[in-house]
Motif scaffolding. Structure first.
Motif, PDB file in Angstrom:
ATOM      1  N   LYS A   1       0.828  -1.271  -0.061  1.00  0.00           N
ATOM      2  CA  LYS A   1       0.205  -0.020   0.084  1.00  0.00           C
ATOM      3  C   LYS A   1       1.052   1.297  -0.163  1.00  0.00           C
ATOM      4  CE  LYS A   1      -4.130  -1.959   2.234  1.00  0.00           C
ATOM      5  NZ  LYS A   1      -4.969  -1.833   3.402  1.00  0.00           N
ATOM      6  N   ASN A   2       0.605   2.077  -0.792  1.00  0.00           N
ATOM      7  CA  ASN A   2       1.154   3.388  -1.001  1.00  0.00           C
ATOM      8  C   ASN A   2       0.539   4.561  -1.488  1.00  0.00           C
ATOM      9  OD1 ASN A   2       3.484   5.193  -1.351  1.00  0.00           O
ATOM     10  ND2 ASN A   2       3.781   4.573  -3.430  1.00  0.00           N
ATOM     11  N   PHE A   3      -0.359   4.998  -0.365  1.00  0.00           N
ATOM     12  CA  PHE A   3      -1.132   6.126  -0.537  1.00  0.00           C
ATOM     13  C   PHE A   3      -1.422   6.949   0.666  1.00  0.00           C
ATOM     14  CE2 PHE A   3      -4.117   2.710   0.546  1.00  0.00           C
ATOM     15  CZ  PHE A   3      -4.986   3.247   1.594  1.00  0.00           C
ATOM     16  N   HIS A   4      -1.886   8.053   0.644  1.00  0.00           N
ATOM     17  CA  HIS A   4      -1.833   8.765   1.841  1.00  0.00           C
ATOM     18  C   HIS A   4      -3.380   9.315   2.052  1.00  0.00           C
ATOM     19  CE1 HIS A   4      -1.183  12.060   4.834  1.00  0.00           C
ATOM     20  NE2 HIS A   4      -2.234  12.870   4.165  1.00  0.00           N
ATOM     21  N   ALA A   5      -3.790   9.034   3.324  1.00  0.00           N
ATOM     22  CA  ALA A   5      -5.267   9.337   3.751  1.00  0.00           C
ATOM     23  C   ALA A   5      -5.154  10.137   5.044  1.00  0.00           C
ATOM     24  CB  ALA A   5      -6.004   8.035   3.871  1.00  0.00           C
ATOM     25  N   HIS A   6      -5.889  11.174   4.874  1.00  0.00           N
ATOM     26  CA  HIS A   6      -5.995  12.029   6.172  1.00  0.00           C
ATOM     27  C   HIS A   6      -6.722  11.426   7.141  1.00  0.00           C
ATOM     28  CE1 HIS A   6      -7.157  15.695   8.351  1.00  0.00           C
ATOM     29  NE2 HIS A   6      -5.862  16.367   7.887  1.00  0.00           N
ATOM     30  N   SER A   7      -6.232  11.846   8.392  1.00  0.00           N
ATOM     31  CA  SER A   7      -6.961  11.159   9.533  1.00  0.00           C
ATOM     32  C   SER A   7      -8.389  11.205   9.677  1.00  0.00           C
ATOM     33  CB  SER A   7      -6.304  11.724  10.744  1.00  0.00           C
ATOM     34  OG  SER A   7      -6.589  12.967  10.881  1.00  0.00           O
ATOM     35  N   THR A   8      -8.925  12.436   9.079  1.00  0.00           N
ATOM     36  CA  THR A   8     -10.639  12.484   9.181  1.00  0.00           C
ATOM     37  C   THR A   8     -11.380  11.822   7.990  1.00  0.00           C
ATOM     38  OG1 THR A   8     -10.393  14.453   7.694  1.00  0.00           O
ATOM     39  CG2 THR A   8     -10.222  14.918  10.120  1.00  0.00           C
ATOM     40  N   SER A   9     -10.613  11.234   7.232  1.00  0.00           N
ATOM     41  CA  SER A   9     -11.272  10.507   5.827  1.00  0.00           C
ATOM     42  C   SER A   9     -11.563   9.053   6.526  1.00  0.00           C
ATOM     43  CB  SER A   9     -10.332  10.717   4.519  1.00  0.00           C
ATOM     44  OG  SER A   9     -10.448  11.871   4.469  1.00  0.00           O
ATOM     45  N   VAL A  10     -12.420   8.443   5.862  1.00  0.00           N
ATOM     46  CA  VAL A  10     -13.145   7.278   5.992  1.00  0.00           C
ATOM     47  C   VAL A  10     -12.987   6.298   4.835  1.00  0.00           C
ATOM     48  CG1 VAL A  10     -14.832   5.766   6.825  1.00  0.00           C
ATOM     49  CG2 VAL A  10     -14.518   7.841   7.931  1.00  0.00           C
ATOM     50  N   ILE A  11     -12.250   5.193   4.794  1.00  0.00           N
ATOM     51  CA  ILE A  11     -12.241   4.409   3.478  1.00  0.00           C
ATOM     52  C   ILE A  11     -12.845   3.036   3.907  1.00  0.00           C
ATOM     53  CG2 ILE A  11     -10.715   3.413   1.720  1.00  0.00           C
ATOM     54  CD1 ILE A  11      -8.726   5.544   2.584  1.00  0.00           C
ATOM     55  N   HIS A  12     -13.711   2.582   3.208  1.00  0.00           N
ATOM     56  CA  HIS A  12     -14.462   1.093   3.313  1.00  0.00           C
ATOM     57  C   HIS A  12     -13.334   0.001   3.129  1.00  0.00           C
ATOM     58  CE1 HIS A  12     -17.129  -2.321   2.987  1.00  0.00           C
ATOM     59  NE2 HIS A  12     -18.092  -1.522   3.770  1.00  0.00           N
ATOM     60  N   GLU A  13     -13.660  -0.821   4.134  1.00  0.00           N
ATOM     61  CA  GLU A  13     -12.456  -1.988   3.911  1.00  0.00           C
ATOM     62  C   GLU A  13     -12.401  -2.573   2.545  1.00  0.00           C
ATOM     63  OE1 GLU A  13     -15.313  -5.304   6.110  1.00  0.00           O
ATOM     64  OE2 GLU A  13     -13.345  -4.592   7.216  1.00  0.00           O
ATOM     65  N   THR A  14     -13.301  -2.701   1.657  1.00  0.00           N
ATOM     66  CA  THR A  14     -13.354  -3.148   0.621  1.00  0.00           C
ATOM     67  C   THR A  14     -12.931  -2.499  -0.799  1.00  0.00           C
ATOM     68  OG1 THR A  14     -15.739  -2.875   0.126  1.00  0.00           O
ATOM     69  CG2 THR A  14     -15.233  -4.903   1.297  1.00  0.00           C
ATOM     70  N   ALA A  15     -12.740  -1.229  -0.361  1.00  0.00           N
ATOM     71  CA  ALA A  15     -12.329  -0.142  -1.447  1.00  0.00           C
ATOM     72  C   ALA A  15     -10.870  -0.733  -1.926  1.00  0.00           C
ATOM     73  CB  ALA A  15     -12.267   1.165  -1.042  1.00  0.00           C
ATOM     74  N   ILE A  16     -10.540  -0.193  -3.121  1.00  0.00           N
ATOM     75  CA  ILE A  16      -9.177  -0.581  -3.535  1.00  0.00           C
ATOM     76  C   ILE A  16      -8.768   0.829  -4.097  1.00  0.00           C
ATOM     77  CG2 ILE A  16      -7.902  -1.449  -5.477  1.00  0.00           C
ATOM     78  CD1 ILE A  16     -10.265  -3.489  -5.918  1.00  0.00           C
ATOM     79  N   ILE A  17      -7.489   1.332  -3.541  1.00  0.00           N
ATOM     80  CA  ILE A  17      -6.797   2.377  -3.454  1.00  0.00           C
ATOM     81  C   ILE A  17      -5.516   2.262  -4.097  1.00  0.00           C
ATOM     82  CG2 ILE A  17      -6.084   4.518  -2.268  1.00  0.00           C
ATOM     83  CD1 ILE A  17      -8.981   3.830  -2.097  1.00  0.00           C
TER      84      ILE A  17
END
Length: 310
Positions: free
Chosen positions: A104-120
């Motif tokens: 995994k090599n992406f940045h997500a802000h602490s206030t953001s929510v990503i579903h566990e099944t999403a692909i980034i």
């Protein structure tokens, strides 16, 4: 070859079609009707390609009942061959998650929510106050700048920028004063956004892309636009700010819609057309002349000017 193998009977069941020929015929790939080979399944949806039906080397062809008498190989008979082709195409995808074997090599802000099944994908930036729903895919090098909500089963292709600042300025005595963009960008379910698209978040209220919308590459949608359900926009189109568009818009490539307009449901806009006023009646709208020799264009231009002067 895709590495997949199906019997023709499997595929007929998948699309709810009537099978003609050998149900055990092995299909390992999809192909165009003119370039098919043994083991391929093709389709005939455009009458321009009917001439290849008697010549094709495909093991099977998906066709409409009207063309069944011209079929010289096995086939699947359906009312909508193009829709059947779309369903079958999903069976031959080699990599449903092209990033599965990567760290995994992406940045997500602490206030953001990503579903566990999403692909980034790699090098994705997900800024403050973003949400990404179930089974959605964000491909490599995308930016969700801030205040972006993406629903379920949606896809964002590489290098797109979502939730960026809208083009908002107030003219002042010494120059332009920036208007901060405080709204959100709301993207629904089953939306697909092509590569290198840009969609701005709202200024005060929200920019909205409703369920089922499909955008081609390099489409720009400005702040506070509302784009209705199941609309489809071809490449290099632009929609200016605060325009409200109904359901089922179809927009040809290189077209534009000016800002602060209202477009009703079921409007089809031809390629290279500029919409400058509200549309309140469903139908086809086009504003470009076909290519022609320069001298013929000059004559046509004079005719149009004279007609408009009457």
């Amino acid at each position: 070859m895709s590495g997949h193998l199906y019997s023709l009977n499997d595929l007929a069941i998948r699309v709810g079609g009537r099978l003609v020929g050998d149900p055990t015929t092995e299909i390992h790939s999809l192909s165009t009707i003119q370039n098919a080979s043994l083991g391929c399944i093709s389709f005939l949806a455009n009458p321009k390609y009917k001439k290849y039906l008697s010549q094709t080397k495909a093991s099977a062809v998906i066709i409409h009942p009207d063309n069944e008498s011209h079929l010289e190989c096995s086939g699947i008979i359906v009312d909508d061959p193009y829709a059947a082709y779309a369903l079958i195409s999903s069976l031959f995808v080699s990599f449903k998650n092209p990033y599965q074997s990567m760290a995994k090599n992406f940045h997500a802000h602490s206030t953001s929510v990503i579903h566990e099944t999403a692909i980034i994908g790699p090098n994705v930036y997900i800024g403050p106050n973003c949400m990404i729903g179930k089974d959605s895919i964000i491909h490599a090098n995308c930016s969700l700048v801030m205040n972006v909500e993406i629903g379920e089963h949606s896809i964002v292709h590489a290098n797109s920028v979502l939730g960026s600042d809208g083009f908002g300025y107030a003219a002042g005595p010494t120059g332009y004063l920036k208007i901060e963009q405080l709204g959100n960008l709301l993207i629904g379910n089953n939306v697909e956004i092509g590569a290198a698209c840009t969609i701005d978040r709202g200024a005060i209220e929200h920019t909205e892309i409703h369920d089922g919308v499909k955008l081609d590459n390099q489409v720009h949608i400005a702040h506070n636009v509302i784009l209705g359900q199941n609309s489809a926009i071809a490449a290099s189109c632009a929609i200016a700010g605060s325009t409200v568009i109904g359901k089922n818009l179809q927009m040809g490539g290189l077209s534009g819609i000016l800002g602060h307009l209202n477009i009703c449901d079921n409007v089809l806009i031809g390629a290279h057309t500029l919409i400058t006023k509200d549309i309140d009646m469903p139908g086809d709208y086009i504003g470009i002349m076909p290519a022609q020799k320069k001298k013929d264009w000059a004559k046509s231009s004079v005719f149009i000017k004279k007609r408009n002067a009457k």
